[in-house]
Write an enzyme that holds these catalytic residues in place. Structure first.
Site, short mmCIF file in Angstrom:
data_model
loop_
_atom_site.label_atom_id
_atom_site.label_comp_id
_atom_site.label_asym_id
_atom_site.label_seq_id
_atom_site.Cartn_x
_atom_site.Cartn_y
_atom_site.Cartn_z
N ASP A 130 -40.15 25.11 9.11
CA ASP A 130 -39.49 25.48 7.85
C ASP A 130 -38.48 24.40 7.50
OD1 ASP A 130 -40.85 27.93 7.51
OD2 ASP A 130 -39.44 28.95 8.83
N ASP B 81 -44.79 29.41 2.53
CA ASP B 81 -44.04 30.61 2.18
C ASP B 81 -43.85 30.73 0.67
OD1 ASP B 81 -43.73 31.12 4.91
OD2 ASP B 81 -41.83 30.05 5.02
#
Length: 198
Positions: free
Chosen positions: A145, A179
């Site tokens: 991430d 995401d």
């Protein structure tokens, strides 16, 4: 929209997701990054998680494996849903939304399945792709991430129950392109639900 066009969209998103993750992982050590355009509230901040939303982990030795297997089964279901929607001439919004959800799911599965054997550890060093000393095993990779938007940071008012006076960051989540694709896909389904689900 045809199935091939939807699949092409998904593949483009997956490629962008993987390029961004590999770039971050081979450029920064864990927790490294920078402010985008000098903005304090928009940062690239490299972290890794076990693969569930918000960094939640399944307990036990087989939690990660179960999560990855579940995701693979879910992707098969999403592909079926996409194909079925195309055959039934579903709206373009529906097909784009499903393609984005598919791309996001596959993007994070790639991390979970392969990254443990492709990269060495990112702690205190920049990871190497195709390392001789990988940090994990098949199906036990960590999801990369990097997008971080700490729009507001400060102490909450004392009069708030439970959390009064505690430090708080508004938008504390750190996420990736996959995401974003899932969120946009789900957002389209919610926003246009009457048009999408006739």
């Amino acid at each position: 929209m045809s199935f091939n066009k939807a699949l092409f969209l998904a593949i483009v998103v997956i490629i962008i997701d993987q390029i961004s993750k590999i770039y971050i992982k081979t450029t920064y050590a864990i927790y490294g990054g920078f402010e985008v355009l000098g903005l304090d509230w928009f940062r690239i901040h490299f972290i890794e998680n076990e693969g569930m939303a918000w960094g939640v982990e399944l307990p036990g030795n087989y939690g990660k494996l179960l999560l990855t297997v579940f995701r693979i089964i879910a992707v098969a279901g999403i592909i079926y849903w996409l194909n079925d929607s195309v055959k039934k001439k579903g709206s373009k919004i529906l097909i784009v939304a499903i393609a984005l959800i598919l791309a996001g799911a596959v993007g994070n599965i790639i991390d979970s399945v392969f990254y443990g054997v492709l990269f060495n550890d990112s702690h205190g060093q920049i990871a190497t792709l195709f390392s001789d000393e990988p940090y994990g095993t098949w199906f036990h990779g960590k999801v990369v991430d990097m997008f971080y938007f700490p729009i507001w940071r400060g102490n909450l008012p004392n009069w708030l129950p439970f959390w009064g006076g505690e430090q708080f960051t508004f938008f504390n989540a750190i996420f990736n392109v996959a995401d974003v694709a899932i969120s946009v896909g789900v957002g389209l389904l919610i926003l246009f639900n009457k048009k999408v689900f006739k």
